[in-house]
Design a protein around this motif. Structure first.
Motif, short mmCIF file in Angstrom:
data_model
loop_
_atom_site.label_atom_id
_atom_site.label_comp_id
_atom_site.label_asym_id
_atom_site.label_seq_id
_atom_site.Cartn_x
_atom_site.Cartn_y
_atom_site.Cartn_z
N ILE A 54 -61.55 1.66 13.15
CA ILE A 54 -62.13 2.05 11.88
C ILE A 54 -61.27 3.10 11.20
O ILE A 54 -61.17 3.17 9.98
CB ILE A 54 -63.57 2.57 12.09
CG1 ILE A 54 -64.49 1.42 12.54
CG2 ILE A 54 -64.12 3.22 10.83
CD1 ILE A 54 -65.88 1.85 12.88
N ARG A 55 -60.59 3.94 11.98
CA ARG A 55 -59.78 5.02 11.42
C ARG A 55 -58.41 4.52 10.96
O ARG A 55 -57.63 5.28 10.42
CB ARG A 55 -59.59 6.13 12.46
CG ARG A 55 -60.87 6.88 12.79
CD ARG A 55 -60.54 8.15 13.54
NE ARG A 55 -59.90 7.88 14.82
CZ ARG A 55 -60.55 7.75 15.97
NH1 ARG A 55 -61.86 7.85 15.99
NH2 ARG A 55 -59.89 7.52 17.09
N ARG A 56 -58.11 3.27 11.16
CA ARG A 56 -56.79 2.76 10.83
C ARG A 56 -56.68 2.43 9.34
O ARG A 56 -57.60 1.91 8.72
CB ARG A 56 -56.47 1.52 11.67
CG ARG A 56 -56.61 1.74 13.16
CD ARG A 56 -56.10 0.57 13.95
NE ARG A 56 -54.65 0.51 13.96
CZ ARG A 56 -53.95 -0.39 14.67
NH1 ARG A 56 -54.59 -1.28 15.41
NH2 ARG A 56 -52.64 -0.39 14.65
N MET A 117 -50.08 7.51 10.34
CA MET A 117 -49.52 7.20 11.65
C MET A 117 -50.12 5.96 12.30
O MET A 117 -49.59 5.45 13.27
CB MET A 117 -49.69 8.40 12.59
CG MET A 117 -49.04 9.67 12.09
SD MET A 117 -47.29 9.46 11.66
CE MET A 117 -46.59 9.02 13.24
N ASP A 118 -51.23 5.45 11.77
CA ASP A 118 -51.91 4.30 12.35
C ASP A 118 -52.11 3.27 11.25
O ASP A 118 -52.89 3.48 10.33
CB ASP A 118 -53.26 4.74 12.93
CG ASP A 118 -53.81 3.73 13.91
OD1 ASP A 118 -53.37 2.57 13.88
OD2 ASP A 118 -54.70 4.08 14.71
N LEU A 119 -51.38 2.16 11.31
CA LEU A 119 -51.32 1.25 10.17
C LEU A 119 -51.44 -0.21 10.60
O LEU A 119 -50.79 -0.66 11.54
CB LEU A 119 -50.00 1.45 9.42
CG LEU A 119 -49.83 0.71 8.10
CD1 LEU A 119 -50.84 1.20 7.07
CD2 LEU A 119 -48.41 0.88 7.57
N GLU A 158 -47.26 5.63 15.05
CA GLU A 158 -47.81 5.71 16.40
C GLU A 158 -48.47 4.39 16.79
O GLU A 158 -48.41 3.98 17.95
CB GLU A 158 -48.82 6.86 16.48
CG GLU A 158 -48.19 8.24 16.35
CD GLU A 158 -49.20 9.35 16.47
OE1 GLU A 158 -50.42 9.04 16.59
OE2 GLU A 158 -48.82 10.53 16.42
N ALA A 159 -49.14 3.76 15.85
CA ALA A 159 -49.76 2.44 16.08
C ALA A 159 -49.45 1.58 14.86
O ALA A 159 -49.66 1.99 13.72
CB ALA A 159 -51.27 2.58 16.28
N PHE A 160 -48.96 0.37 15.12
CA PHE A 160 -48.53 -0.51 14.03
C PHE A 160 -48.72 -1.96 14.42
O PHE A 160 -48.45 -2.35 15.57
CB PHE A 160 -47.05 -0.25 13.70
CG PHE A 160 -46.52 -1.12 12.60
CD1 PHE A 160 -46.62 -0.72 11.28
CD2 PHE A 160 -45.91 -2.34 12.88
CE1 PHE A 160 -46.11 -1.51 10.26
CE2 PHE A 160 -45.41 -3.14 11.87
CZ PHE A 160 -45.52 -2.72 10.55
#
Length: 242
Positions: A54-56, A117-119, A158-160
């Motif tokens: 949800i935060r992405r 950072m999270d996409l 960080e997350a992709f």
């Protein structure tokens, strides 16, 4: 905490805050020592994963070109659901594939500038998606250079993740790209977007009936002119009541 750290430093003691333990590591630790708690731990781990998703942030990009030029459409969606639209008109000629690459690079750079950072990235270009996932080999040197730039930008998150979606799921970025490619609007001109809630002509069937209102009727006598000719009928006319 900062005040305590300063006081401890006078005695040669360095204060280090407790780091947050990874949620999955905690779940694995509990599961290893209690078989009875394993179902609950797995459920909690799934819920934590949902909250992380949800935060992405979400990025949608598309490139469009026609005889008027090339334009890039970018939609960046916040975790709360708000959007940041961006339309980029290109002052250079490009193929459709190059426009798709340019749009993705610009979108990733925008996310970088906003320190995201999270996409999650969504595109409708199957070719670009397969190039990124290495399902297709890149044959053109220019596209290979584009791909290097995209992967370099992707590794900075960080997350992709990058996924190919149908065009109807990428319609917002597609509309932006096509609008810019079709209309060469100077940068100083802004197009206002207005909303209307009612039709210009009200539908009588939707009009509320006032029980206290009585229409006044008038008796009329229709006299037909014997010399008049009937009006020609429009062959394309369709009676809405039929």
């Amino acid at each position: 905490m900062a005040k305590r750290s300063v006081k401890l430093s006078t005695y040669g003691i360095k204060y280090e805050p407790i780091s947050t333990i990874n949620s999955q590591a905690l779940a694995d630790f509990v599961a290893d020592f209690s078989d009875d708690l394993q179902p609950e731990v797995k459920l909690e781990s799934k819920e934590l994963h949902k909250k992380e998703c949800i935060r992405r942030w979400k990025l949608f990009t598309n490139g469009s070109l026609n005889f008027r030029g090339t334009c890039l459409g970018i939609i960046l969606k916040l975790p709360q659901g708000d959007i940041i639209p961006l339309e980029i008109i290109c002052e250079f000629d490009a193929t459709n594939n190059k426009a798709e690459y340019e749009a993705l690079i610009m979108g990733l750079q925008l996310a970088k500038d906003l320190q995201i950072m999270d996409l999650l990235v969504f595109i409708d270009s199957l070719l670009l998606n397969n190039h990124f996932n290495e399902s297709y080999a890149v044959k053109l040197e220019r596209l290979a250079l584009y791909l290097q730039i995209i992967k370099k930008l992707a590794y900075g998150f960080e997350a992709f993740s990058l996924s190919q979606v149908p065009r109807q799921e990428n319609v917002e970025a597609d509309v932006l790209a096509n609008l810019g490619a079709s209309l060469r609007i100077p940068p100083e001109i802004r197009i206002p977007i207005n909303y209307t809630l009612v039709l210009t002509i009200e539908d009588p069937s939707n009009k509320p009936v006032d029980p206290n209102h009585h229409d006044q009727t008038t008796n009329m006598t229709i006299i037909k002119d014997p010399n008049s000719q009937p009006l020609p009928q429009d062959p394309n006319f369709q009676d809405p009541n039929i």
